[in-house]
Design a protein around this motif. Structure first.
Motif, PDB file in Angstrom:
ATOM      1  N   CYS A 179      -4.320   2.848   5.213  1.00  0.00           N
ATOM      2  CA  CYS A 179      -4.965   2.865   3.898  1.00  0.00           C
ATOM      3  C   CYS A 179      -5.504   4.265   3.642  1.00  0.00           C
ATOM      4  O   CYS A 179      -5.393   5.148   4.484  1.00  0.00           O
ATOM      5  CB  CYS A 179      -6.103   1.842   3.842  1.00  0.00           C
ATOM      6  SG  CYS A 179      -7.516   2.278   4.901  1.00  0.00           S
ATOM      7  N   GLY A 180      -6.120   4.444   2.480  1.00  0.00           N
ATOM      8  CA  GLY A 180      -6.771   5.712   2.185  1.00  0.00           C
ATOM      9  C   GLY A 180      -6.151   6.421   1.003  1.00  0.00           C
ATOM     10  O   GLY A 180      -5.290   7.287   1.179  1.00  0.00           O
ATOM     11  N   ALA A 181      -6.554   6.029  -0.207  1.00  0.00           N
ATOM     12  CA  ALA A 181      -6.092   6.669  -1.445  1.00  0.00           C
ATOM     13  C   ALA A 181      -4.576   6.613  -1.596  1.00  0.00           C
ATOM     14  O   ALA A 181      -3.954   7.552  -2.113  1.00  0.00           O
ATOM     15  CB  ALA A 181      -6.589   8.104  -1.526  1.00  0.00           C
ATOM     16  N   LEU A 182      -3.977   5.521  -1.174  1.00  0.00           N
ATOM     17  CA  LEU A 182      -2.535   5.358  -1.321  1.00  0.00           C
ATOM     18  C   LEU A 182      -2.198   4.995  -2.768  1.00  0.00           C
ATOM     19  O   LEU A 182      -2.871   4.189  -3.396  1.00  0.00           O
ATOM     20  CB  LEU A 182      -2.020   4.268  -0.386  1.00  0.00           C
ATOM     21  CG  LEU A 182      -2.114   4.574   1.109  1.00  0.00           C
ATOM     22  CD1 LEU A 182      -1.716   3.356   1.930  1.00  0.00           C
ATOM     23  CD2 LEU A 182      -1.246   5.774   1.476  1.00  0.00           C
ATOM     24  N   ASP A 183      -1.122   5.599  -3.274  1.00  0.00           N
ATOM     25  CA  ASP A 183      -0.664   5.290  -4.629  1.00  0.00           C
ATOM     26  C   ASP A 183       0.845   5.499  -4.692  1.00  0.00           C
ATOM     27  O   ASP A 183       1.491   5.797  -3.673  1.00  0.00           O
ATOM     28  CB  ASP A 183      -1.394   6.139  -5.678  1.00  0.00           C
ATOM     29  CG  ASP A 183      -1.223   7.646  -5.477  1.00  0.00           C
ATOM     30  OD1 ASP A 183      -0.181   8.069  -4.913  1.00  0.00           O
ATOM     31  OD2 ASP A 183      -2.121   8.404  -5.897  1.00  0.00           O
ATOM     32  N   ALA A 184       1.392   5.336  -5.882  1.00  0.00           N
ATOM     33  CA  ALA A 184       2.842   5.413  -6.035  1.00  0.00           C
ATOM     34  C   ALA A 184       3.398   6.774  -5.663  1.00  0.00           C
ATOM     35  O   ALA A 184       4.574   6.896  -5.305  1.00  0.00           O
ATOM     36  CB  ALA A 184       3.225   5.061  -7.473  1.00  0.00           C
ATOM     37  N   ASN A 185       2.564   7.812  -5.737  1.00  0.00           N
ATOM     38  CA  ASN A 185       3.046   9.164  -5.478  1.00  0.00           C
ATOM     39  C   ASN A 185       3.079   9.540  -4.004  1.00  0.00           C
ATOM     40  O   ASN A 185       3.792  10.477  -3.625  1.00  0.00           O
ATOM     41  CB  ASN A 185       2.167  10.172  -6.228  1.00  0.00           C
ATOM     42  CG  ASN A 185       2.254  10.013  -7.728  1.00  0.00           C
ATOM     43  OD1 ASN A 185       3.334   9.842  -8.283  1.00  0.00           O
ATOM     44  ND2 ASN A 185       1.111  10.039  -8.403  1.00  0.00           N
ATOM     45  N   ASN A 186       2.306   8.834  -3.168  1.00  0.00           N
ATOM     46  CA  ASN A 186       2.229   9.274  -1.770  1.00  0.00           C
ATOM     47  C   ASN A 186       2.528   8.199  -0.744  1.00  0.00           C
ATOM     48  O   ASN A 186       2.678   8.494   0.441  1.00  0.00           O
ATOM     49  CB  ASN A 186       0.843   9.874  -1.484  1.00  0.00           C
ATOM     50  CG  ASN A 186      -0.293   8.873  -1.660  1.00  0.00           C
ATOM     51  OD1 ASN A 186      -0.133   7.668  -1.486  1.00  0.00           O
ATOM     52  ND2 ASN A 186      -1.468   9.380  -2.006  1.00  0.00           N
ATOM     53  N   ILE A 187       2.644   6.942  -1.159  1.00  0.00           N
ATOM     54  CA  ILE A 187       2.721   5.863  -0.183  1.00  0.00           C
ATOM     55  C   ILE A 187       4.011   5.921   0.645  1.00  0.00           C
ATOM     56  O   ILE A 187       3.994   5.647   1.848  1.00  0.00           O
ATOM     57  CB  ILE A 187       2.533   4.487  -0.856  1.00  0.00           C
ATOM     58  CG1 ILE A 187       2.192   3.431   0.206  1.00  0.00           C
ATOM     59  CG2 ILE A 187       3.744   4.098  -1.702  1.00  0.00           C
ATOM     60  CD1 ILE A 187       1.669   2.125  -0.385  1.00  0.00           C
ATOM     61  N   ALA A 188       5.113   6.294   0.044  1.00  0.00           N
ATOM     62  CA  ALA A 188       6.368   6.372   0.797  1.00  0.00           C
ATOM     63  C   ALA A 188       6.312   7.493   1.836  1.00  0.00           C
ATOM     64  O   ALA A 188       6.816   7.329   2.958  1.00  0.00           O
ATOM     65  CB  ALA A 188       7.542   6.580  -0.152  1.00  0.00           C
ATOM     66  N   ALA A 189       5.687   8.606   1.483  1.00  0.00           N
ATOM     67  CA  ALA A 189       5.573   9.717   2.430  1.00  0.00           C
ATOM     68  C   ALA A 189       4.719   9.309   3.627  1.00  0.00           C
ATOM     69  O   ALA A 189       5.050   9.639   4.777  1.00  0.00           O
ATOM     70  CB  ALA A 189       4.979  10.939   1.739  1.00  0.00           C
ATOM     71  N   VAL A 190       3.629   8.611   3.383  1.00  0.00           N
ATOM     72  CA  VAL A 190       2.780   8.144   4.485  1.00  0.00           C
ATOM     73  C   VAL A 190       3.533   7.130   5.335  1.00  0.00           C
ATOM     74  O   VAL A 190       3.506   7.200   6.573  1.00  0.00           O
ATOM     75  CB  VAL A 190       1.465   7.541   3.937  1.00  0.00           C
ATOM     76  CG1 VAL A 190       0.679   6.853   5.045  1.00  0.00           C
ATOM     77  CG2 VAL A 190       0.624   8.623   3.274  1.00  0.00           C
ATOM     78  N   ARG A 191       4.222   6.216   4.704  1.00  0.00           N
ATOM     79  CA  ARG A 191       5.035   5.230   5.435  1.00  0.00           C
ATOM     80  C   ARG A 191       6.041   5.916   6.351  1.00  0.00           C
ATOM     81  O   ARG A 191       6.156   5.569   7.543  1.00  0.00           O
ATOM     82  CB  ARG A 191       5.768   4.348   4.416  1.00  0.00           C
ATOM     83  CG  ARG A 191       6.749   3.350   4.998  1.00  0.00           C
ATOM     84  CD  ARG A 191       7.772   2.927   3.938  1.00  0.00           C
ATOM     85  NE  ARG A 191       8.639   4.047   3.559  1.00  0.00           N
ATOM     86  CZ  ARG A 191       9.463   4.035   2.508  1.00  0.00           C
ATOM     87  NH1 ARG A 191       9.511   2.989   1.711  1.00  0.00           N
ATOM     88  NH2 ARG A 191      10.228   5.081   2.254  1.00  0.00           N
ATOM     89  N   ASP A 192       6.760   6.873   5.833  1.00  0.00           N
ATOM     90  CA  ASP A 192       7.812   7.527   6.613  1.00  0.00           C
ATOM     91  C   ASP A 192       7.239   8.376   7.744  1.00  0.00           C
ATOM     92  O   ASP A 192       7.824   8.453   8.835  1.00  0.00           O
ATOM     93  CB  ASP A 192       8.666   8.402   5.690  1.00  0.00           C
ATOM     94  CG  ASP A 192       9.468   7.581   4.697  1.00  0.00           C
ATOM     95  OD1 ASP A 192       9.596   6.349   4.892  1.00  0.00           O
ATOM     96  OD2 ASP A 192       9.951   8.171   3.703  1.00  0.00           O
ATOM     97  N   ALA A 193       6.101   9.001   7.503  1.00  0.00           N
ATOM     98  CA  ALA A 193       5.518   9.884   8.517  1.00  0.00           C
ATOM     99  C   ALA A 193       4.841   9.122   9.646  1.00  0.00           C
ATOM    100  O   ALA A 193       4.683   9.660  10.746  1.00  0.00           O
ATOM    101  CB  ALA A 193       4.503  10.827   7.852  1.00  0.00           C
ATOM    102  N   THR A 194       4.452   7.884   9.392  1.00  0.00           N
ATOM    103  CA  THR A 194       3.651   7.138  10.371  1.00  0.00           C
ATOM    104  C   THR A 194       4.359   5.931  10.959  1.00  0.00           C
ATOM    105  O   THR A 194       3.945   5.415  11.989  1.00  0.00           O
ATOM    106  CB  THR A 194       2.355   6.633   9.719  1.00  0.00           C
ATOM    107  OG1 THR A 194       2.697   5.774   8.618  1.00  0.00           O
ATOM    108  CG2 THR A 194       1.507   7.795   9.230  1.00  0.00           C
ATOM    109  N   ARG A 195       5.402   5.430  10.278  1.00  0.00           N
ATOM    110  CA  ARG A 195       6.107   4.193  10.661  1.00  0.00           C
ATOM    111  C   ARG A 195       5.183   2.972  10.602  1.00  0.00           C
ATOM    112  O   ARG A 195       5.358   2.000  11.336  1.00  0.00           O
ATOM    113  CB  ARG A 195       6.728   4.324  12.058  1.00  0.00           C
ATOM    114  CG  ARG A 195       7.699   5.484  12.203  1.00  0.00           C
ATOM    115  CD  ARG A 195       8.382   5.514  13.557  1.00  0.00           C
ATOM    116  NE  ARG A 195       7.417   5.491  14.650  1.00  0.00           N
ATOM    117  CZ  ARG A 195       6.734   6.553  15.071  1.00  0.00           C
ATOM    118  NH1 ARG A 195       6.883   7.721  14.477  1.00  0.00           N
ATOM    119  NH2 ARG A 195       5.886   6.443  16.090  1.00  0.00           N
TER     120      ARG A 195
END
Length: 249
Positions: A179-195
């Motif tokens: 979690c942490g300020a996730l939105d449509a612009n960054n959620i995929a990048a966080v998903r891919d970087a962290t699994r």
């Protein structure tokens, strides 16, 4: 890659209904998101469960502020959990710390025992611990099913390194939900970087109250007077857009 499960953090029954209709996989039901989420009323919980087509997890947090609770506060937390076992709630969300910034294992184990067979998530009290790796092992020892974390930073983007480390450390022993300020612009990048396999966000918007009469001489609860005539609501369009981005390939 399997699409991540999406949990929405919502305030009250209207927030729950908006999140469910917008496609959330699960909801964390709270009151007072302005204080980070407090335990909602029993009537609100019952209304959500009655309307639910998805799992409802309820935060157990008697007040805002830190996660160092008095004996009286802890007793109310345990009593709230015990009361929810017969209400059709799928899970509870808890967090107790010691003064030196560690997971309070004695109290956490007691709350886990009180909750079963419901699922148990540790909320962002985890992010206020002194050592993320040690705290994760403590939660595993306590039998907690899931931990919600921004990687001990204000945002998931800032916390990517600790999120990735936590996912690796957890393995199959506990679910790490980001979690942490996730939105449509960054959620995929966080998903891919962290699994991360589970992601959590709120998608809130502020709207003006429908009150025609406004007493501008009175502010309730120490807030700015204008805040008395603003509502913080779940934004279905933002929810849909963020879910679509999280589940994109």
């Amino acid at each position: 890659m399997t699409a991540p499960l999406i949990e929405l953090c919502v305030e009250g029954i209207d927030g729950f209904l908006a999140a469910q209709e917008a496609g959330a996989d699960r909801v964390e039901l709270c009151a007072s998101l302005m204080e980070g989420g407090l335990t909602p009323s029993l009537a609100t919980i019952r209304a959500a469960v009655k309307a639910a087509r998805i799992p409802v997890h309820v935060i157990i947090r008697p007040r805002g502020g830190d996660f160092l609770y008095s004996e009286a506060e802890f007793d109310t937390m345990r009593a709230d959990i015990e009361a929810l076992r017969s209400e059709g709630v799928a899970g509870v969300v808890i967090g107790c710390l010691t003064p030196d910034g560690r997971i309070d294992e004695m109290r956490t184990k007691a709350l886990v025992a009180a909750a079963r067979p419901m699922s148990v998530t540790c909320h962002r009290a985890f992010d206020m611990t002194e050592d993320a790796g040690e705290a994760l092992e403590a939660l595993i020892r306590c039998g907690v099913d899931r931990v919600l974390t921004s990687g001990q930073r204000d945002t998931a983007l800032e916390g990517i390194a600790i999120l990735r480390q936590s996912v690796d450390q957890a393995g199959d022993r506990i679910v790490v939900m980001g979690c942490g300020a996730l939105d449509a612009n960054n959620i995929a990048a966080v998903r891919d970087a962290t699994r991360l396999k589970e992601l959590h966000f709120a998608a809130l918007k502020t709207v003006q109250s429908g009150m025609a009469f406004r007493n501008l001489h009175v502010g309730m609860g120490g807030t700015e007077k204008d805040r008395e005539y603003e509502l913080t609501l779940t934004d279905p369009e933002a929810v849909r857009a963020t879910i679509a981005a999280a589940k994109s390939t």
